[in-house]
Scaffold this active site. Sequence first.
Site, short mmCIF file in Angstrom:
data_model
loop_
_atom_site.label_atom_id
_atom_site.label_comp_id
_atom_site.label_asym_id
_atom_site.label_seq_id
_atom_site.Cartn_x
_atom_site.Cartn_y
_atom_site.Cartn_z
N ILE A 17 24.30 0.89 -14.51
CA ILE A 17 23.12 0.10 -13.74
C ILE A 17 21.63 -0.17 -14.26
CG2 ILE A 17 21.69 0.67 -11.44
CD1 ILE A 17 24.29 2.09 -10.55
N ASP A 61 14.25 11.15 -24.32
CA ASP A 61 14.93 11.92 -23.51
C ASP A 61 13.93 12.09 -22.33
OD1 ASP A 61 15.99 14.26 -21.81
OD2 ASP A 61 17.12 14.84 -23.41
N SER A 141 18.36 6.02 -6.13
CA SER A 141 18.82 7.25 -5.80
C SER A 141 20.32 6.88 -5.63
CB SER A 141 18.24 7.39 -4.40
OG SER A 141 18.74 8.33 -3.56
N SER A 142 21.10 7.28 -4.35
CA SER A 142 22.36 7.25 -4.33
C SER A 142 22.72 7.39 -2.70
CB SER A 142 23.25 8.40 -5.03
OG SER A 142 24.41 8.33 -4.80
N TYR A 157 23.82 17.23 -7.77
CA TYR A 157 23.85 15.72 -7.80
C TYR A 157 23.24 15.27 -6.34
CZ TYR A 157 24.37 10.51 -8.29
OH TYR A 157 24.12 9.30 -8.38
N LYS A 161 19.32 13.78 -5.34
CA LYS A 161 19.15 12.37 -4.61
C LYS A 161 18.55 12.33 -3.20
CE LYS A 161 20.74 10.09 -8.21
NZ LYS A 161 19.83 9.47 -9.12
N THR A 192 30.61 2.93 -13.60
CA THR A 192 30.07 2.97 -14.87
C THR A 192 30.42 4.26 -15.66
OG1 THR A 192 28.11 4.38 -13.99
CG2 THR A 192 27.84 2.09 -13.60
N1 LIG Z 1 27.63 4.68 -10.69
C1 LIG Z 1 27.50 4.87 -9.43
O1 LIG Z 1 28.29 4.89 -8.72
C2 LIG Z 1 26.05 5.47 -8.95
C3 LIG Z 1 26.04 5.48 -7.67
C4 LIG Z 1 24.66 5.61 -7.08
C5 LIG Z 1 23.63 5.96 -7.85
N2 LIG Z 1 23.88 5.99 -9.19
C6 LIG Z 1 22.54 6.31 -9.99
O2 LIG Z 1 22.39 5.27 -10.84
C7 LIG Z 1 21.67 5.65 -12.00
C8 LIG Z 1 22.38 5.18 -13.35
O3 LIG Z 1 23.63 5.61 -13.14
P1 LIG Z 1 24.85 4.87 -13.83
O4 LIG Z 1 25.77 4.91 -12.82
O5 LIG Z 1 24.58 3.54 -14.40
O6 LIG Z 1 25.34 6.08 -15.11
P2 LIG Z 1 25.61 5.75 -16.52
O7 LIG Z 1 26.37 4.61 -17.10
O8 LIG Z 1 25.98 7.45 -17.11
O9 LIG Z 1 23.92 5.62 -17.23
C9 LIG Z 1 23.12 6.73 -17.03
C10 LIG Z 1 21.71 6.42 -17.85
O10 LIG Z 1 20.84 7.19 -17.61
C11 LIG Z 1 20.52 7.94 -19.07
N3 LIG Z 1 20.12 9.18 -18.91
C12 LIG Z 1 20.76 10.26 -18.38
N4 LIG Z 1 20.11 11.46 -18.49
C13 LIG Z 1 19.05 11.11 -19.39
C14 LIG Z 1 17.77 11.87 -19.90
N5 LIG Z 1 17.83 12.99 -19.81
N6 LIG Z 1 16.82 11.21 -20.71
C15 LIG Z 1 17.18 9.74 -20.86
N7 LIG Z 1 18.07 8.99 -20.20
C16 LIG Z 1 18.93 9.67 -19.55
C17 LIG Z 1 21.52 7.44 -19.84
O11 LIG Z 1 21.12 7.42 -21.08
P3 LIG Z 1 22.03 7.94 -22.37
O12 LIG Z 1 23.56 7.13 -22.21
O13 LIG Z 1 21.49 7.07 -23.60
O14 LIG Z 1 21.96 9.23 -22.88
C18 LIG Z 1 21.94 6.25 -19.15
O15 LIG Z 1 21.16 5.25 -19.87
C19 LIG Z 1 21.66 7.27 -11.91
O16 LIG Z 1 20.14 7.70 -11.66
C20 LIG Z 1 22.70 7.49 -10.93
O17 LIG Z 1 22.70 8.73 -10.21
C21 LIG Z 1 24.73 5.71 -9.67
#
Ligand SMILES: NC(=O)c1ccc[n+]([C@@H]2O[C@H](COP(=O)([O-])OP(=O)(O)OC[C@H]3O[C@@H](n4cnc5c(N)ncnc54)[C@H](OP(=O)(O)O)[C@@H]3O)[C@@H](O)[C@H]2O)c1
Length: 232
Positions: A17, A61, A141-142, A157, A161, A192
């Site tokens: 995202i 980080d 958030s989520s 998680y 959120k 993702t």
């Molecule tokens: N996918 C879903 O279904 C969904 C639904 C609702 C909300 N969300 C929220 O959307 C956001 C993005 O999630 P995503 O689905 O895009 O997941 P993702 O593809 O796993 O991406 C997560 C991102 O967060 C970074 N990250 C995680 N921990 C970190 C840390 N300690 N320091 C710096 N960077 C960190 C990762 O960096 P690196 O990979 O470089 O480590 C990556 O860029 C999250 O907050 C998630 O909770 C996702």
Amino acid sequence: MSLSGRVVLVTGASSGIGAAAAILYTKEARAAIVGRNKTKLSNVARQCAEKGETPLAIKADTRISNEQETSTILQETVDKFGKLDVLINNAGFSKLGTLLDGNILEAYDVVMKTNVRAAIRLTTLATPHLIKTKGNVINTSSTGSLHVPQVPTHAAYCISKAALDHFTRCAALELAPAGVRVNSVNPGPVRTDILENSGVQNPDAVWETFKSGTALKSISIELANYVNKPPY
Ligand SMILES: NC(=O)c1ccc[n+]([C@@H]2O[C@H](COP(=O)([O-])OP(=O)(O)OC[C@H]3O[C@@H](n4cnc5c(N)ncnc54)[C@H](OP(=O)(O)O)[C@@H]3O)[C@@H](O)[C@H]2O)c1
């Protein structure tokens, strides 16, 4: 609303995202993008550059154990662009743990650091800059903040959120008089790398479960189709 000339800082921009948001933002705005995985971050920076101005890529980080890195993120962004208009606290992950397996507190401690404490710290550091620009904060958030998905292993998680949502409300109230808006977006399931990054062993099955819990019985897969496809 035009974003031309605005400076946007996106955490968690190396994947999913955050990567998609960064690519869209750079069509108009100038962006600083943050992630830990240098290869994936560079790939997103390249995709941003194809749409607009090359972003400032910051490998860092955001966890509280890395407070110096959190400060560096803000400093590098303001040094490069001279201001900040939008902070997107998007970095996040899940760690499995339940009451029955005894791992819920271990999960809680690490998930809260990244999903909540880091957002609070970055917002604190960004606030003086955002007051100057009458800017805004967007917290990713989520729907998990409002209801628990069918999989009970993501308690930490969901708790994180819910906390992030309430931080959003508190910050919005506090910063409104200074002209700074604070909001959250609460996506439903988006396919993702999040499950793989969270150590889930059977992501395909879990996505299917999430899908069955949506009204339309579908999940968004568009991001996976254009962001960070291998080779990274
Ligand atoms: N996918 C879903 O279904 C969904 C639904 C609702 C909300 N969300 C929220 O959307 C956001 C993005 O999630 P995503 O689905 O895009 O997941 P993702 O593809 O796993 O991406 C997560 C991102 O967060 C970074 N990250 C995680 N921990 C970190 C840390 N300690 N320091 C710096 N960077 C960190 C990762 O960096 P690196 O990979 O470089 O480590 C990556 O860029 C999250 O907050 C998630 O909770 C996702």
